[in-house]
Design an enzyme around this catalytic site. Structure first.
Site, PDB file in Angstrom:
ATOM      1  N   CYS A  85       0.841  -1.205   0.000  1.00  0.00           N
ATOM      2  CA  CYS A  85       0.000   0.000   0.000  1.00  0.00           C
ATOM      3  C   CYS A  85       0.881   1.262   0.000  1.00  0.00           C
ATOM      4  O   CYS A  85       1.526   1.544  -0.996  1.00  0.00           O
ATOM      5  CB  CYS A  85      -0.973  -0.035   1.178  1.00  0.00           C
ATOM      6  SG  CYS A  85      -2.359   1.119   0.997  1.00  0.00           S
ATOM      7  N   HIS A 180      -3.549  -5.414   0.676  1.00  0.00           N
ATOM      8  CA  HIS A 180      -2.972  -5.836   1.963  1.00  0.00           C
ATOM      9  C   HIS A 180      -2.962  -7.364   2.093  1.00  0.00           C
ATOM     10  O   HIS A 180      -3.986  -7.962   2.428  1.00  0.00           O
ATOM     11  CB  HIS A 180      -3.770  -5.231   3.123  1.00  0.00           C
ATOM     12  CG  HIS A 180      -3.578  -3.761   3.276  1.00  0.00           C
ATOM     13  ND1 HIS A 180      -2.589  -3.214   4.069  1.00  0.00           N
ATOM     14  CD2 HIS A 180      -4.240  -2.714   2.727  1.00  0.00           C
ATOM     15  CE1 HIS A 180      -2.655  -1.894   4.001  1.00  0.00           C
ATOM     16  NE2 HIS A 180      -3.644  -1.567   3.193  1.00  0.00           N
ATOM     17  N   GLU A 182      -1.637  -9.044   4.422  1.00  0.00           N
ATOM     18  CA  GLU A 182      -1.598  -9.444   5.831  1.00  0.00           C
ATOM     19  C   GLU A 182      -2.971  -9.640   6.458  1.00  0.00           C
ATOM     20  O   GLU A 182      -3.097 -10.262   7.516  1.00  0.00           O
ATOM     21  CB  GLU A 182      -0.781  -8.427   6.653  1.00  0.00           C
ATOM     22  CG  GLU A 182      -1.424  -7.062   6.843  1.00  0.00           C
ATOM     23  CD  GLU A 182      -1.174  -6.078   5.707  1.00  0.00           C
ATOM     24  OE1 GLU A 182      -1.271  -4.872   5.955  1.00  0.00           O
ATOM     25  OE2 GLU A 182      -0.896  -6.520   4.573  1.00  0.00           O
TER      26      GLU A 182
END
Length: 524
Positions: A85, A180, A182
């Site tokens: 990002c 993202h 994660e």
């Protein structure tokens, strides 16, 4: 012994709410990771000697003036780099690409098409198009996007609204993603991070529970030698795991001080003594300080004042008891990695204090003990795994969080013994029924709150004018945000009837249906 820190990933934090999640995901892959501020400097990064670097997301705009940038050494060290990002945007801007603000922020679910068989994404997909292109279900959260690739980079992912949603310079092993990986919403996120950490950075899976325990025990023994250690044992997860770890490492050199404040849960003091003193053979000094705490809290209604009084008195009593332990040279504390990160972050002065931290404040400077913090590298989920590895009961290791001031902040307003006794019993009934109905592990935190107001009720032919308790249960991943738990009506009805029928002095039970935000999880 395996060197669990030999191969490590450096995560540079640009202020993302997901930064700790990145570190946890990397560790779940068996690789040690550390979070440091984006401006930690070239010398630090070189000395840290990471196998790879991850640039986190962040709230700033790369297009603004004076916004964060990665240190130059990130791109000259010769190790793989992954930008996520904001990390992608600053990588692009710093290496000669072009970044622009978008008219409408992209926030939420998106579908990404993979391009070019990159080493990072090749073979990882959720779906395929009729033409055979891989598609990924991902989570986006950005207000800027890369509109021009830096020299040497190729396109590796795109969405309808973000033509450059991923880029790579395979020769220099620089990779960047606009989404993202994660977060759990990105379904293949774990595989993407595994590809980066294990294949591209060539890290082995050394960060395992067994290796962590072995490393911690060895380090404690080397540091402490034959000297004595004192630990404040609260019965919470962190201090309990420290006690178990130190007992394995140094045995009789450890003395625990358990301060019974009178503000603990039902039978908690006896449970702590049974687990540690009787079952594990730990030397525990139990101090019954209920009267001192109740006296100090008399007439005090403000939550912050209550917190400070409880914290100060706890330290005072602990100091008194520690001074009686001959030859004590070390103070053990249950500091964990998020505490270390938050402490470093608070030095910027940007955070607003919503409540003073539940954990007891610093010990007095007159206490000339050296500090040992065996858990300071570990996240909470890692601490729990270590607790199980060391033989602590599952119920203790996975117990819901309990504030440092205890029932002192679950009794609204002034704390009295009568209130604490009523609340203890109501809370115990709630928790007992959660266990009995297999709901305890399905909620993240559950407890009762005492409201110092009286409400009319009817028992038999007579009227009662007694106190009110509120039940609170929430579901959350990180405790930063939470939703109230939608417990079955029949279950709540049972708990309410038991509390009112079994506890003289309580005539009404309510259920808290407030989320966080706007409410906090605790009432005070």
């Amino acid at each position: 012994m395996t060197d669990i820190h030999a191969q490590k990933i450096l995560i540079l934090d640009f202020g993302s709410q997901y930064t700790q999640l990145i570190a946890r995901r990397v560790r779940e892959l068996g690789v040690y990771s550390e979070i440091h501020p984006y401006d930690c400097g070239d010398d630090f990064i070189t000395e840290f000697a990471p196998q790879g670097i991850i640039l986190s997301g962040g709230p700033e705009s790369v297009t603004g003036t004076g916004t964060p940038r990665a240190p130059a050494s990130v791109f000259t060290l010769g190790v793989p780099v992954l930008g996520i990002c904001y990390g992608m945007q600053t990588m692009a801007a710093q290496l000669g690409g072009k970044v622009e603000a978008v008219e409408h922020r992209e926030f939420g679910y998106a579908q990404v098409r993979a391009h070019g068989h990159s080493q990072l994404l090749n073979g990882i997909e959720d779906h395929t198009t009729p033409e055979g292109h891989g598609l990924l279900d991902v989570w986006m959260s950005h207000g800027d996007q890369v509109v021009g690739l830096p020299p040497g980079f190729k396109l590796i992912a795109s969405t309808e609204s973000a033509p450059i949603a991923g880029m790579a310079d395979e020769e220099r092993r620089f990779y960047a993603l606009q989404f993202h990986p994660e977060v759990t919403h990105t379904r293949q996120g774990k595989r993407i991070l595994e590809r980066f950490v294990r294949k591209l950075c060539q890290c082995e899976a050394r960060w395992t529970t067994g290796n962590i325990v072995e490393d911690a025990i060895t380090r404690v023994r080397n540091r402490i030698g034959a000297e004595r250690v004192v630990l404040g044992l609260s019965g919470g997860v962190d201090s309990s795991v420290v006690a178990a770890l130190l007992q394995h490492a140094i045995g009789e050199q450890l003395t625990c001080v358990f301060v019974d404040t009178g503000l603990l849960r039902l039978n908690e003091g006896d449970q702590v003594m049974a687990t540690f003193a009787e079952h594990m053979g730990v030397r525990v000094i139990r101090v019954n300080a209920e009267e001192r705490f109740l006296q100090a809290l008399q007439g005090i209604a403000d939550p912050e004042d209550k917190r400070k009084i409880i914290g100060r008195l706890f330290v005072e009593i602990f100091d008194e008891e520690a001074a009686k332990i001959e030859d004590a040279r070390w103070l053990a504390q249950g500091t964990i990695y998020p505490d270390v990160i938050e402490s470093a972050g608070s030095k910027t002065g940007k955070a607003h204090v919503i409540k003073s931290h539940h954990n007891v404040g610093g010990l007095p400077e007159t206490m000339k003990l050296q500090l040992v913090e065996p858990l300071r590298e570990l996240f909470k989920d890692e601490v729990r795994q270590i607790g199980l590895e060391l033989g602590l009961p599952y119920e203790m290791v996975y117990r819901h969080p309990f504030p440092g001031p205890g029932l002192g902040v679950r009794i609204l307003g002034e704390v009295r013994k009568e209130y604490a006794d009523l609340l203890r019993r109501a809370d115990a009934i709630f928790i007992e029924e959660l266990y009995r109905h297999d709901l305890y592990d399905k909620v993240s935190q559950a407890f009762a709150v005492f409201l110092p107001v009286k409400s009319v009720g009817v028992m038999g032919d007579g009227r009662r004018y007694d106190y009110v308790v509120a039940l609170r249960a929430v579901e959350t991943i990180d405790f930063m945000t939470a939703r109230w738990a939608h417990l079955p009506y029949d279950f709540l009805d049972l708990v309410s009837r038991r509390i009112i029928n079994e506890i003289p002095g309580i005539s009404r039970v309510t259920y808290d249906i407030s989320g966080k935000p706007p409410a906090t999880i605790e009432w005070e």
